[in-house]
Structure formats: C-alpha cells, structure tokens
Write a protein that holds these residues in place. Structure first.
Motif, PDB file in Angstrom:
ATOM      1  N   LEU A  69       2.472  -2.163  -9.106  1.00  0.00           N
ATOM      2  CA  LEU A  69       2.559  -1.325  -7.914  1.00  0.00           C
ATOM      3  C   LEU A  69       1.543  -0.193  -7.919  1.00  0.00           C
ATOM      4  N   PHE A  70       1.151   0.257  -9.099  1.00  0.00           N
ATOM      5  CA  PHE A  70       0.190   1.348  -9.225  1.00  0.00           C
ATOM      6  C   PHE A  70      -0.991   0.870 -10.049  1.00  0.00           C
ATOM      7  N   SER A  71      -2.154   1.410  -9.760  1.00  0.00           N
ATOM      8  CA  SER A  71      -3.365   0.973 -10.463  1.00  0.00           C
ATOM      9  C   SER A  71      -3.459   1.540 -11.874  1.00  0.00           C
ATOM     10  N   VAL A  72      -2.750   2.641 -12.140  1.00  0.00           N
ATOM     11  CA  VAL A  72      -2.819   3.298 -13.443  1.00  0.00           C
ATOM     12  C   VAL A  72      -1.409   3.458 -14.001  1.00  0.00           C
ATOM     13  N   ARG A  73      -1.227   3.105 -15.259  1.00  0.00           N
ATOM     14  CA  ARG A  73       0.049   3.372 -15.929  1.00  0.00           C
ATOM     15  C   ARG A  73       0.029   4.846 -16.327  1.00  0.00           C
ATOM     16  N   ALA A  74       1.029   5.579 -15.850  1.00  0.00           N
ATOM     17  CA  ALA A  74       1.041   7.025 -16.104  1.00  0.00           C
ATOM     18  C   ALA A  74       2.464   7.559 -16.063  1.00  0.00           C
ATOM     19  N   VAL A  75       2.617   8.723 -16.646  1.00  0.00           N
ATOM     20  CA  VAL A  75       3.862   9.477 -16.498  1.00  0.00           C
ATOM     21  C   VAL A  75       3.512  10.703 -15.666  1.00  0.00           C
ATOM     22  N   ARG A  76       4.284  10.902 -14.586  1.00  0.00           N
ATOM     23  CA  ARG A  76       4.058  12.040 -13.691  1.00  0.00           C
ATOM     24  C   ARG A  76       5.059  13.123 -14.043  1.00  0.00           C
ATOM     25  N   PHE A  77       4.564  14.218 -14.570  1.00  0.00           N
ATOM     26  CA  PHE A  77       5.418  15.360 -14.879  1.00  0.00           C
ATOM     27  C   PHE A  77       5.397  16.307 -13.696  1.00  0.00           C
ATOM     28  N   ARG A  78       6.570  16.785 -13.322  1.00  0.00           N
ATOM     29  CA  ARG A  78       6.675  17.798 -12.275  1.00  0.00           C
ATOM     30  C   ARG A  78       6.977  19.116 -12.969  1.00  0.00           C
ATOM     31  N   THR A  79       6.201  20.132 -12.644  1.00  0.00           N
ATOM     32  CA  THR A  79       6.393  21.443 -13.260  1.00  0.00           C
ATOM     33  C   THR A  79       7.438  22.237 -12.476  1.00  0.00           C
ATOM     34  N   THR A  80       7.889  23.319 -13.065  1.00  0.00           N
ATOM     35  CA  THR A  80       8.878  24.172 -12.402  1.00  0.00           C
ATOM     36  C   THR A  80       8.308  24.806 -11.132  1.00  0.00           C
ATOM     37  N   LYS A  81       6.986  24.863 -11.025  1.00  0.00           N
ATOM     38  CA  LYS A  81       6.343  25.411  -9.822  1.00  0.00           C
ATOM     39  C   LYS A  81       5.983  24.330  -8.813  1.00  0.00           C
ATOM     40  N   GLY A  82       6.327  23.067  -9.122  1.00  0.00           N
ATOM     41  CA  GLY A  82       6.102  21.983  -8.169  1.00  0.00           C
ATOM     42  C   GLY A  82       4.794  21.231  -8.323  1.00  0.00           C
ATOM     43  N   ALA A  83       3.996  21.577  -9.309  1.00  0.00           N
ATOM     44  CA  ALA A  83       2.739  20.864  -9.530  1.00  0.00           C
ATOM     45  C   ALA A  83       3.021  19.544 -10.255  1.00  0.00           C
ATOM     46  N   TRP A  94       0.839  -1.204   0.000  1.00  0.00           N
ATOM     47  CA  TRP A  94       0.000   0.000   0.000  1.00  0.00           C
ATOM     48  C   TRP A  94       0.876   1.258   0.000  1.00  0.00           C
ATOM     49  N   LEU A  95       1.899   1.248   0.839  1.00  0.00           N
ATOM     50  CA  LEU A  95       2.792   2.412   0.891  1.00  0.00           C
ATOM     51  C   LEU A  95       3.513   2.617  -0.430  1.00  0.00           C
ATOM     52  N   LEU A  96       3.954   1.545  -1.053  1.00  0.00           N
ATOM     53  CA  LEU A  96       4.610   1.656  -2.349  1.00  0.00           C
ATOM     54  C   LEU A  96       3.657   2.145  -3.426  1.00  0.00           C
ATOM     55  N   ALA A  97       2.417   1.728  -3.346  1.00  0.00           N
ATOM     56  CA  ALA A  97       1.438   2.098  -4.373  1.00  0.00           C
ATOM     57  C   ALA A  97       1.007   3.557  -4.281  1.00  0.00           C
ATOM     58  N   PHE A  98       1.003   4.118  -3.099  1.00  0.00           N
ATOM     59  CA  PHE A  98       0.454   5.462  -2.953  1.00  0.00           C
ATOM     60  C   PHE A  98       1.471   6.560  -2.705  1.00  0.00           C
ATOM     61  N   SER A  99       2.724   6.200  -2.586  1.00  0.00           N
ATOM     62  CA  SER A  99       3.731   7.252  -2.498  1.00  0.00           C
ATOM     63  C   SER A  99       5.081   6.702  -2.909  1.00  0.00           C
ATOM     64  N   THR A 100       5.859   7.553  -3.541  1.00  0.00           N
ATOM     65  CA  THR A 100       7.225   7.201  -3.901  1.00  0.00           C
ATOM     66  C   THR A 100       8.106   8.377  -3.559  1.00  0.00           C
ATOM     67  N   ALA A 101       9.311   8.090  -3.180  1.00  0.00           N
ATOM     68  CA  ALA A 101      10.245   9.177  -2.859  1.00  0.00           C
ATOM     69  C   ALA A 101      11.000   9.546  -4.119  1.00  0.00           C
ATOM     70  N   SER A 102      11.039  10.808  -4.403  1.00  0.00           N
ATOM     71  CA  SER A 102      11.777  11.272  -5.572  1.00  0.00           C
ATOM     72  C   SER A 102      13.246  11.453  -5.201  1.00  0.00           C
TER      73      SER A 102
END
Length: 96
Positions: A53-67, A13-21
């Motif tokens: 590990l995750f329910s959805v295959r996705a790419v997470r983009f981080r913006t320069t403002k942190g979003a 559960w912890l692996l699925a809902f958070s990852t450390a960058s």
C-alpha cells in the motif's frame, strides 16, 4: 470496465497517500525515512506503513506537538521508541 479500473486505481492511490488515524486526523504517508531522533517523552503515538500500500516501509511517529517523524522501523531508535510507547500505552490501560 474502464470505470471499474479507474475506481480501483483511485482507491489504491487514496489508501497509499493518506490514512485515517484513530483520532480522526488524516495523515499523509512517509515517502522517505529520516534519522531524526528526539527524546521519547515528546512522542505521542506511532503507526506502521507497509508495502504494497505504501512505497516505503516506515514507522510514523506523532509528536506531542502534532508533527510526524518518518523512521526506518529497523533502526535502534525506532525500535526503542515503539517499545517505550507500547509500555506507556499498557500502563494507561492497566492502572495499578
């Protein structure tokens, strides 16, 4: 035995809902993807999330403002944006 099973479920559960960058900031996982498109110059980095590990295959983009923007990794915008960030990263690591 129940304690081991509970520990294993909790770990998954912890692996699925958070990852450390790499920079130590904890990010939550993408539960859905969106069609949000922003200019590539406002993108800072990206990470991939994959089943199981995750329910959805996705790419997470981080913006320069942190979003965070969760995109379908097969979309043309996501592919171009990942290539852009990979190219930007190569230029930083191999200055001419």
């Amino acid at each position: 035995m129940k304690s081991q099973c509970f520990s294993a479920v909790l770990l998954l559960w912890l692996l699925a809902f958070s990852t450390a960058s790499q920079d130590g900031i904890v990010k939550t996982s993408c539960l859905t993807t969106s069609d949000t498109k922003i200019p590539q110059r406002f993108l800072d980095s990206y990470t991939m999330q994959e089943p199981p590990l995750f329910s959805v295959r996705a790419v997470r983009f981080r913006t320069t403002k942190g979003a965070t923007i969760c995109s379908d990794p097969t979309s043309l915008w996501a592919i171009k944006s990942m290539n852009y960030l990979d190219g930007k990263k190569k230029k930083k690591s191999h200055p001419v």
